[in-house]
Scaffold this active site. Structure first.
Site, PDB file in Angstrom:
ATOM      1  N   LYS A  35       0.821  -1.222   0.000  1.00 51.34           N
ATOM      2  CA  LYS A  35       0.000   0.000   0.000  1.00 51.34           C
ATOM      3  C   LYS A  35       0.848   1.262   0.000  1.00 51.34           C
ATOM      4  CE  LYS A  35      -0.751   0.533   4.996  1.00 51.34           C
ATOM      5  NZ  LYS A  35      -1.754   0.708   6.052  1.00 51.34           N
ATOM      6  N   ARG A 128      -8.624   0.750  17.003  1.00 44.88           N
ATOM      7  CA  ARG A 128      -8.915   0.892  15.585  1.00 44.88           C
ATOM      8  C   ARG A 128      -9.950  -0.170  15.247  1.00 44.88           C
ATOM      9  NH1 ARG A 128      -4.532   0.851  10.664  1.00 44.88           N
ATOM     10  NH2 ARG A 128      -5.182  -1.328  10.591  1.00 44.88           N
TER      11      ARG A 128
END
Length: 357
Positions: A35, A128
């Site tokens: 990514k 998260r």
């Protein structure tokens, strides 16, 4: 001339090989993450040559670009409902915590006559993604649902640390995840082969041999680019730390005061309150690069006598007074890109050309 970012592919391979070699000592597999470079193929190939077991990304678009590479792919972020078709087409694994999304994955997998593997995310403190680790009834309910869905295989559980709340992995919080995995195995009589323990913040524990037995999978990204372990921010021994460099063009050179003149606004265009030190008249260069292009905080000039004074959306201001180089308009200035935020924004920018070397 377009601003260029260069990726040191040999450095990528060196760092990754060191990581994989260490992980293999403890039976830990590694997902190499693409990514940060937006699915750059040369970067992905370097990860594979270094021995990673998966290619992983949080954007399905990047994995789609890499579909021709014969290795299992993993989606790192819970799939959007709007991209389920692509997730099933281009990945074999995904990290999940939402039952609606998992049901949709099942429906599409059945229609496409494939089996898609799920890693169920558990939040052990970083806040998260994932089911809160104390909510055991919810965890067991989702597990029970998954194992009765067609087209879906519960391959394991995983967690994320450090990325949001800054919580470091420890033997204690890893054991929370291991215990949950063991309970699931016993309760449902399933193998649950993967316990995915996180990211670059685990590297120090790995090299010190402190990752508890049971954690057998890591997803590593940031440290490959920076050579620095997350948490303490220390250089990892024998790792390359100049993976990404940048060159950009000078568009103006002027001698100007080092402090602005006139009435100072409460904040600048970016909502910041700036303080300027009076260093007298200074020779300053403006470079065709700004905050719209990338996060500029991690730019470190290769010429150590140059200082970065700041940036607007389209202009980077540097002080070249103390440099022995005779810079001129049209010349390039070279930078090391030292922070993850700077690297990922530069890689994602359409205004910056990416070159593997």
């Amino acid at each position: 001339m377009k601003t260029k970012v260069y990726i040191n592919i040999n450095g990528v391979k060196k760092n990754t090989q060191s990581l994989v070699t260490e992980a293999q000592k403890y039976g830990i597999s590694v997902a190499g993450i693409t990514k940060g470079c937006c699915g750059n193929e040369a970067f992905a190939q370097a990860l594979l040559e270094a021995g990673v077991d998966f290619l992983a990304d949080s954007r399905i678009e990047n994995l789609e670009k890499l579909q021709h590479i014969p290795v299992e792919k993993m989606l790192l972020r819970s799939p959007k409902l709007s991209e389920i078709e692509k997730v099933i087409s281009y990945t074999q694994y995904s990290l999940n915590s939402d039952l609606q999304v998992i049901r949709s994955l099942s429906e599409v997998a059945v229609r496409k006559n494939v089996k898609h593997s799920i890693i169920l995310m558990i939040d052990i403190g970083d806040l998260r993604e994932g089911i809160w680790y104390e909510n055991l009834n919810e965890i067991y309910h989702i597990v029970d649902t998954i194992i009765h869905l067609d087209g879906i295989y519960l391959a394991g559980v995983g967690t994320n640390v450090t990325c949001f709340g800054g919580i470091m992995p420890t033997e204690e919080n890893y054991k929370l995840l291991i215990k949950i995995a063991d309970n699931i195995r016993q309760r449902f009589n399933i193998t649950l082969p993967i316990i995915s323990g996180g990211n670059s913040s685990s590297i120090q524990m790995l090299y010190e041999g402190r990752i508890p037995k049971g954690i057998n999978h890591l997803r590593v990204n940031q440290s490959i680019y920076t050579g620095i372990e997350i948490g303490q921010g220390q250089q990892i021994p024998n790792w390359e730390n100049r993976i990404v460099t940048l060159e950009a063009e000078i568009i103006e050179i002027q001698v100007k005061p080092s402090t602005p003149q006139g009435t100072i606004a409460k904040m600048n265009a970016f909502g910041e309150i700036k303080n300027f030190k009076d260093k007298g008249m200074r020779k300053r260069a403006i470079i065709a690069l700004g905050r719209q292009d990338m996060n500029i905080e991690g730019l470190k000039p290769v010429d150590s006598t140059i200082t970065v004074e700041g940036a607007s959306s389209d202009h980077l201001i540097v002080d070249i007074t103390d440099s022995n180089a005779n810079y001129s308009v049209g010349q390039l200035i070279n930078f090391n890109v030292t922070t993850y935020a700077s690297i990922i924004t530069a890689m994602a920018s359409p205004f910056i050309e990416k070159i593997s070397k």
